[in-house]
Design a protein around this motif. Sequence first.
Motif, PDB file in Angstrom:
ATOM      1  N   ALA A  22      -3.854  16.686   1.983  1.00 39.15           N
ATOM      2  CA  ALA A  22      -3.143  15.521   2.514  1.00 39.15           C
ATOM      3  C   ALA A  22      -3.845  14.235   2.090  1.00 39.15           C
ATOM      4  O   ALA A  22      -5.056  14.199   1.950  1.00 39.15           O
ATOM      5  CB  ALA A  22      -3.074  15.615   4.036  1.00 39.15           C
ATOM      6  N   GLN A  23      -3.058  13.212   1.869  1.00 35.35           N
ATOM      7  CA  GLN A  23      -3.584  11.892   1.557  1.00 35.35           C
ATOM      8  C   GLN A  23      -3.068  10.935   2.618  1.00 35.35           C
ATOM      9  O   GLN A  23      -1.910  11.011   3.019  1.00 35.35           O
ATOM     10  CB  GLN A  23      -3.103  11.427   0.174  1.00 35.35           C
ATOM     11  N   SER A  24      -3.925  10.040   3.064  1.00 38.86           N
ATOM     12  CA  SER A  24      -3.496   9.078   4.077  1.00 38.86           C
ATOM     13  C   SER A  24      -2.860   7.873   3.396  1.00 38.86           C
ATOM     14  O   SER A  24      -3.140   7.582   2.228  1.00 38.86           O
ATOM     15  CB  SER A  24      -4.693   8.636   4.914  1.00 38.86           C
ATOM     16  N   PRO A  25      -2.010   7.140   4.099  1.00 43.50           N
ATOM     17  CA  PRO A  25      -1.451   5.906   3.533  1.00 43.50           C
ATOM     18  C   PRO A  25      -2.571   4.910   3.235  1.00 43.50           C
ATOM     19  O   PRO A  25      -3.640   4.967   3.824  1.00 43.50           O
ATOM     20  CB  PRO A  25      -0.544   5.385   4.658  1.00 43.50           C
ATOM     21  N   GLN A  26      -2.297   3.998   2.325  1.00 47.07           N
ATOM     22  CA  GLN A  26      -3.305   2.988   1.995  1.00 47.07           C
ATOM     23  C   GLN A  26      -2.639   1.640   1.764  1.00 47.07           C
ATOM     24  O   GLN A  26      -1.602   1.548   1.100  1.00 47.07           O
ATOM     25  CB  GLN A  26      -4.077   3.372   0.737  1.00 47.07           C
ATOM     26  N   ALA A  27      -3.249   0.600   2.319  1.00 47.52           N
ATOM     27  CA  ALA A  27      -2.808  -0.781   2.091  1.00 47.52           C
ATOM     28  C   ALA A  27      -3.878  -1.471   1.255  1.00 47.52           C
ATOM     29  O   ALA A  27      -5.026  -1.589   1.674  1.00 47.52           O
ATOM     30  CB  ALA A  27      -2.593  -1.503   3.409  1.00 47.52           C
ATOM     31  N   ILE A  28      -3.514  -1.911   0.077  1.00 50.09           N
ATOM     32  CA  ILE A  28      -4.451  -2.487  -0.880  1.00 50.09           C
ATOM     33  C   ILE A  28      -4.490  -4.004  -0.741  1.00 50.09           C
ATOM     34  O   ILE A  28      -3.439  -4.657  -0.701  1.00 50.09           O
ATOM     35  CB  ILE A  28      -4.042  -2.094  -2.312  1.00 50.09           C
TER      36      ILE A  28
END
Length: 195
Positions: A22-28
């Motif tokens: 699983a990958q978590s969401p990311q805000a760049i």
Amino acid sequence: MSYTTVMKGIVLTAALLITACAQSPQAIKLAPTFAAPTQQNGGQSPVHVRVSDQRANKVLGSRGGAYRETAVITLANDLSLPVEKALSSYMAKMGYDVDSLNPATADLHVIFTSLVYDHPKEDGVGYDMDMSATVEVEARRGNEHYQGRYRIKRNQKFFNAPSGAQNTTLVNELVTEVLESMFSDPKLVAFLQKS
């Protein structure tokens, strides 16, 4: 070993594998930076820089993994302001008179229409990220105008999924690269250098 113990072990192993995939969401955070310009050919030509975010899709893409639909990559901040500030500073270093009050000032409107940073669904060897950015430019001075469209597209392969820090670096480099490509257009440069 009992059947119950074996089943608990299998369930725990499966849960760990799913979590690992699983990958978590990311805000760049967008904060593009430019290298020092190789030429200072702006000739103190007056220019006013504006940047707009007109992307139809504000999601850059997915980090992939078992839940790719929720492991999305977005921007943590507004695109327009940090890009406008960085681009204005870069053009000032190139020798342009940025935000001049001269009546012959050229209005340079940079419009982001697409920004993609996405792990494709197809499985394969390594970990691919598809990257692209498209900007449209509207430059005006009095009754004269010039329009251009610039696009950068590339694919980068990683051995493992890139980290959050790597994602941030690559997205900012992508934005910088598409902006730098505008200055490879001799017609746009010639328009901006008129006074």
